[in-house]
Motif scaffolding. Structure first.
Motif, PDB file in Angstrom:
ATOM      1  N   LEU A 382      -5.067  51.661 -58.675  1.00  0.00           N
ATOM      2  CA  LEU A 382      -5.387  51.648 -57.250  1.00  0.00           C
ATOM      3  C   LEU A 382      -4.170  51.354 -56.373  1.00  0.00           C
ATOM      4  CD1 LEU A 382      -8.845  49.877 -57.546  1.00  0.00           C
ATOM      5  CD2 LEU A 382      -8.391  52.305 -57.243  1.00  0.00           C
ATOM      6  N   SER A 383      -4.082  50.191 -55.738  1.00  0.00           N
ATOM      7  CA  SER A 383      -3.004  49.927 -54.791  1.00  0.00           C
ATOM      8  C   SER A 383      -1.636  49.867 -55.456  1.00  0.00           C
ATOM      9  CB  SER A 383      -3.261  48.615 -54.040  1.00  0.00           C
ATOM     10  OG  SER A 383      -3.364  47.541 -54.940  1.00  0.00           O
ATOM     11  N   TYR A 384      -1.594  49.754 -56.775  1.00  0.00           N
ATOM     12  CA  TYR A 384      -0.320  49.769 -57.486  1.00  0.00           C
ATOM     13  C   TYR A 384      -0.021  51.147 -58.081  1.00  0.00           C
ATOM     14  CZ  TYR A 384      -0.760  44.698 -57.233  1.00  0.00           C
ATOM     15  OH  TYR A 384      -0.901  43.406 -56.792  1.00  0.00           O
ATOM     16  N   SER A 385      -0.798  52.154 -57.688  1.00  0.00           N
ATOM     17  CA  SER A 385      -0.670  53.457 -58.324  1.00  0.00           C
ATOM     18  C   SER A 385       0.677  54.114 -58.065  1.00  0.00           C
ATOM     19  CB  SER A 385      -1.801  54.389 -57.876  1.00  0.00           C
ATOM     20  OG  SER A 385      -1.784  54.558 -56.478  1.00  0.00           O
ATOM     21  N   ALA A 386       1.271  53.888 -56.884  1.00  0.00           N
ATOM     22  CA  ALA A 386       2.582  54.495 -56.614  1.00  0.00           C
ATOM     23  C   ALA A 386       3.647  53.915 -57.536  1.00  0.00           C
ATOM     24  CB  ALA A 386       2.975  54.295 -55.149  1.00  0.00           C
ATOM     25  N   SER A 387       3.629  52.596 -57.727  1.00  0.00           N
ATOM     26  CA  SER A 387       4.598  51.986 -58.642  1.00  0.00           C
ATOM     27  C   SER A 387       4.309  52.377 -60.090  1.00  0.00           C
ATOM     28  CB  SER A 387       4.571  50.461 -58.504  1.00  0.00           C
ATOM     29  OG  SER A 387       5.203  50.057 -57.312  1.00  0.00           O
ATOM     30  N   GLU A 442     -11.383  50.892 -71.216  1.00  0.00           N
ATOM     31  CA  GLU A 442     -11.925  49.848 -70.342  1.00  0.00           C
ATOM     32  C   GLU A 442     -11.529  48.459 -70.842  1.00  0.00           C
ATOM     33  OE1 GLU A 442     -16.139  48.440 -68.301  1.00  0.00           O
ATOM     34  OE2 GLU A 442     -16.146  49.954 -69.890  1.00  0.00           O
ATOM     35  N   ARG A 443     -11.567  48.267 -72.142  1.00  0.00           N
ATOM     36  CA  ARG A 443     -11.184  46.978 -72.707  1.00  0.00           C
ATOM     37  C   ARG A 443      -9.706  46.692 -72.451  1.00  0.00           C
ATOM     38  NH1 ARG A 443     -12.553  46.439 -78.922  1.00  0.00           N
ATOM     39  NH2 ARG A 443     -14.535  47.131 -78.022  1.00  0.00           N
ATOM     40  N   ILE A 444      -8.880  47.719 -72.563  1.00  0.00           N
ATOM     41  CA  ILE A 444      -7.444  47.548 -72.306  1.00  0.00           C
ATOM     42  C   ILE A 444      -7.206  47.208 -70.844  1.00  0.00           C
ATOM     43  CG2 ILE A 444      -5.191  48.690 -72.328  1.00  0.00           C
ATOM     44  CD1 ILE A 444      -6.236  50.421 -74.656  1.00  0.00           C
ATOM     45  N   ARG A 445      -7.926  47.878 -69.941  1.00  0.00           N
ATOM     46  CA  ARG A 445      -7.780  47.614 -68.503  1.00  0.00           C
ATOM     47  C   ARG A 445      -8.200  46.193 -68.147  1.00  0.00           C
ATOM     48  NH1 ARG A 445     -10.985  49.827 -65.410  1.00  0.00           N
ATOM     49  NH2 ARG A 445     -12.359  51.005 -66.804  1.00  0.00           N
ATOM     50  N   GLN A 446      -9.257  45.718 -68.767  1.00  0.00           N
ATOM     51  CA  GLN A 446      -9.737  44.367 -68.475  1.00  0.00           C
ATOM     52  C   GLN A 446      -8.723  43.302 -68.906  1.00  0.00           C
ATOM     53  OE1 GLN A 446     -13.496  44.322 -70.498  1.00  0.00           O
ATOM     54  NE2 GLN A 446     -14.618  45.203 -68.761  1.00  0.00           N
ATOM     55  N   ALA A 447      -7.909  43.638 -69.897  1.00  0.00           N
ATOM     56  CA  ALA A 447      -6.877  42.710 -70.355  1.00  0.00           C
ATOM     57  C   ALA A 447      -5.569  42.875 -69.584  1.00  0.00           C
ATOM     58  CB  ALA A 447      -6.621  42.921 -71.851  1.00  0.00           C
ATOM     59  N   ALA A 451      -4.151  46.086 -63.468  1.00  0.00           N
ATOM     60  CA  ALA A 451      -5.372  46.876 -63.342  1.00  0.00           C
ATOM     61  C   ALA A 451      -6.558  45.979 -62.996  1.00  0.00           C
ATOM     62  CB  ALA A 451      -5.641  47.639 -64.639  1.00  0.00           C
ATOM     63  N   ARG A 452      -6.662  44.822 -63.641  1.00  0.00           N
ATOM     64  CA  ARG A 452      -7.771  43.913 -63.360  1.00  0.00           C
ATOM     65  C   ARG A 452      -7.698  43.384 -61.926  1.00  0.00           C
ATOM     66  NH1 ARG A 452      -6.575  40.426 -66.786  1.00  0.00           N
ATOM     67  NH2 ARG A 452      -5.745  38.798 -65.418  1.00  0.00           N
ATOM     68  N   TYR A 453      -6.486  43.059 -61.475  1.00  0.00           N
ATOM     69  CA  TYR A 453      -6.316  42.534 -60.111  1.00  0.00           C
ATOM     70  C   TYR A 453      -6.698  43.590 -59.076  1.00  0.00           C
ATOM     71  CZ  TYR A 453      -3.980  40.566 -55.999  1.00  0.00           C
ATOM     72  OH  TYR A 453      -3.709  40.075 -54.756  1.00  0.00           O
ATOM     73  N   SER A 454      -6.308  44.849 -59.305  1.00  0.00           N
ATOM     74  CA  SER A 454      -6.642  45.919 -58.369  1.00  0.00           C
ATOM     75  C   SER A 454      -8.152  46.064 -58.228  1.00  0.00           C
ATOM     76  CB  SER A 454      -6.032  47.244 -58.840  1.00  0.00           C
ATOM     77  OG  SER A 454      -4.625  47.213 -58.739  1.00  0.00           O
ATOM     78  N   TRP A 455      -8.857  46.007 -59.334  1.00  0.00           N
ATOM     79  CA  TRP A 455     -10.301  46.164 -59.278  1.00  0.00           C
ATOM     80  C   TRP A 455     -10.990  44.945 -58.685  1.00  0.00           C
ATOM     81  CZ3 TRP A 455     -13.553  50.269 -60.525  1.00  0.00           C
ATOM     82  CH2 TRP A 455     -12.875  51.432 -60.881  1.00  0.00           C
ATOM     83  N   GLU A 456     -10.466  43.766 -58.913  1.00  0.00           N
ATOM     84  CA  GLU A 456     -11.043  42.569 -58.290  1.00  0.00           C
ATOM     85  C   GLU A 456     -10.903  42.630 -56.772  1.00  0.00           C
ATOM     86  OE1 GLU A 456      -8.924  39.429 -60.149  1.00  0.00           O
ATOM     87  OE2 GLU A 456     -10.183  39.401 -61.962  1.00  0.00           O
ATOM     88  N   ILE A 457      -9.749  43.058 -56.294  1.00  0.00           N
ATOM     89  CA  ILE A 457      -9.528  43.191 -54.857  1.00  0.00           C
ATOM     90  C   ILE A 457     -10.458  44.242 -54.277  1.00  0.00           C
ATOM     91  CG2 ILE A 457      -7.856  43.985 -53.123  1.00  0.00           C
ATOM     92  CD1 ILE A 457      -7.433  41.141 -54.049  1.00  0.00           C
ATOM     93  N   GLN A 458     -10.649  45.342 -55.027  1.00  0.00           N
ATOM     94  CA  GLN A 458     -11.529  46.397 -54.540  1.00  0.00           C
ATOM     95  C   GLN A 458     -12.961  45.884 -54.382  1.00  0.00           C
ATOM     96  OE1 GLN A 458      -9.614  49.393 -54.095  1.00  0.00           O
ATOM     97  NE2 GLN A 458     -11.249  49.432 -52.615  1.00  0.00           N
ATOM     98  N   GLU A 459     -13.386  45.037 -55.296  1.00  0.00           N
ATOM     99  CA  GLU A 459     -14.713  44.448 -55.198  1.00  0.00           C
ATOM    100  C   GLU A 459     -14.805  43.517 -53.994  1.00  0.00           C
ATOM    101  OE1 GLU A 459     -17.482  45.006 -56.953  1.00  0.00           O
ATOM    102  OE2 GLU A 459     -16.389  46.631 -57.938  1.00  0.00           O
ATOM    103  N   GLN A 460     -13.764  42.743 -53.742  1.00  0.00           N
ATOM    104  CA  GLN A 460     -13.763  41.831 -52.604  1.00  0.00           C
ATOM    105  C   GLN A 460     -13.829  42.570 -51.275  1.00  0.00           C
ATOM    106  OE1 GLN A 460     -10.370  39.218 -52.899  1.00  0.00           O
ATOM    107  NE2 GLN A 460     -10.842  38.646 -55.014  1.00  0.00           N
TER     108      GLN A 460
END
Length: 468
Positions: A382-387, A442-447, A451-460
């Motif tokens: 998500l927000s880190y996709s450019a990097s 999905e398991r790799i992303r959760q670790a 990736a986990r931070y991007s999705w947590e922010i998206q939920e917020q």
């Protein structure tokens, strides 16, 4: 994601309409260097390897440098100016290369042109993430991938015919004219970076209301100070590459797979000249790769069908649900390369149409892997996709810049059939990646930290599931 706020539909359409051909011709200018080197080596009395280094490798090494600086800069300070800056100066660089005669000047300008070419290619993932939801990103990313890949294929064809009719310098004059015209269209786009837009809106509200207690931005992705930018943003692509297994795997896979285009620019024409084609006519074989690229459109319809089915079932859509292109593309690439390896001279004598048809498989697979893997990165980070894209583009440019230096030696030393077999073996090994990502992604992303931070922010931020 920022639809209707960051960019209005009309302006967005104009901007994307200008951006796709811009990407096409900027990438074409990289593969066009091979044909220019083949003629310029006589003017400068260089051997073939040195000429390839000057006109092809130097450009891609410049692109490596560009991927380090520009994508994180766009994440922090916006994207619009970066697009206009890169395209306008790229046109000037092409003109200078055609006009100047000292080889040292050509080397410097070619490096600068390579750096500039990194801007649209590496930050497009972030721009698409800014403007589109995950469903729309399937097509947006596909259009940009098509433009980029067709550009790589168009470069050898255009340059072969331009040089045959005019001169290698006219190759760069024509690219300068085309890119210069397209730059005007980019002036119509608007900024898409949410953090920058929110900061502007807050500043505007402060001005018209005289209320100074408004928080600077309700956005986690704030605009850092220059010190913060230098300390954190410049090293983010390296962090992603070394700390994120997904980024590392995708980087290595994309860099090897897409370097095939540069291998073909050095070897494909000579292979088909062996069956009776002229040098210019042999370049037309790249059209078969382009045909495979266009056939990827059908897989995007399959992607859309899968997502619509999941939505009707009320199931959440995950990045792994859009990996069908990877699942199909990886074995198609292996099949296409094995087919091509053992239907070309000298060990096998068949009609030219037989190996040419195998390149349709290869073109389809290259586009599928490029689209699916970059799309997976965009959805996962998500927000880190450019990097994240910058980390991938760094390795892609580095490998693509190095392989042309030994391609001719590899094919002359091993022979066409064995050399292509080596590439087919590598493609076969890559067939391991799709099931790993589909079943364990999905398991790799959760670790994963990023990736986990991007999705947590998206939920917020209250992302509506229907947007996915």
């Amino acid at each position: 994601m920022y639809d209707g706020c960051a960019i209005t539909p009309d302006i967005r359409g104009i901007g994307l309409a200008s951006g796709k051909p811009m990407t096409l011709f900027l990438t074409a200018s990289s593969t066009a260097g091979s044909a220019a080197a083949a003629q310029a080596k006589y003017e400068y009395s260089m051997d073939e390897t040195l000429a390839t280094f000057v006109f092809v490798t130097i450009f891609l090494l410049g692109q490596v440098l560009g991927t380090i600086v520009f994508p994180p800069w766009s994440e922090s300070f916006g994207r619009k100016k970066m697009y206009i800056f890169s395209s306008g100066l790229s046109a000037i660089c092409c003109m200078i290369i055609g006009l100047v005669h000292p080889i040292s000047a050509i080397i410097v300008v070619r490096i600068v042109a390579g750096m500039l070419s990194a801007i649209p290619y590496t930050i497009i993932g972030g721009t698409i993430e800014d403007m589109f939801n995950a469903h729309a990103r399937i097509w947006a990313m596909f259009y940009w991938t098509i433009a980029s890949n067709i550009g790589l294929i168009l470069g050898p064809i255009m340059s072969s015919y331009i040089i045959a009719g005019l001169d290698w310098r006219w190759n760069f004059y024509i690219f300068a004219i085309i890119i210069g015209v397209l730059t005007a269209g980019l002036c119509l786009i608007r900024e898409s970076r949410p953090s920058l837009l929110l900061a502007r809106e807050v500043e505007h509200l402060r001005t018209i209301t005289t209320i100074q207690s408004i928080p600077p931005s309700l956005n986690h992705d704030h605009i850092p100070s220059l010190h913060g930018f230098m300390k954190e943003s410049l090293i983010r692509p390296a962090q992603l590459f070394f700390q994120e297994p997904i980024i590392f795997t995708v980087s290595m896979m994309v860099s090897v797979v897409m370097s095939l285009i540069y291998i073909f620019t050095e070897s494909l024409q000579s292979i088909f000249q062996a069956v009776g084609f002229s040098e210019a006519h042999a370049s037309l074989i790249f059209i078969t790769i382009g045909l495979g690229t266009v056939l990827s459109t059908f897989t995007r319809f399959l992607d859309s069908y899968i997502l619509n089915y999941l939505r009707r079932q009320g199931r959440p859509i995950k990045p792994e649900h859009k990996l069908i292109g990877l699942v199909i593309g990886a074995p198609f690439l292996a099949i296409g390369l094995w087919w091509f390896a053992w239907t070309i001279p000298p060990d096998v004598q068949t009609s030219w149409i037989v190996p040419a048809l195998s390149l349709v498989f290869v073109g389809y697979a290259l586009t599928e892997l490029d689209t699916a893997l970059y799309g997976y990165i965009s959805d996962s980070y998500l927000s880190y996709s450019a990097s994240a894209s910058a980390a991938i583009a760094f390795m892609r440019a580095l490998v693509s810049g190095v392989v042309p230096l030994f391609t001719k030696q590899m094919f002359s030393g091993l022979g066409n059939n064995i050399a292509m077999t080596v590439l087919a073996v590598v493609a076969t090994v890559f067939c391991i990646v799709p099931p790993v990502f589909v079943f364990y992604g999905e398991r790799i992303r959760q670790a994963s930290k990023f990736a986990r931070y991007s999705w947590e922010i998206q939920e917020q931020m209250g992302k509506d599931e229907d947007d996915w």
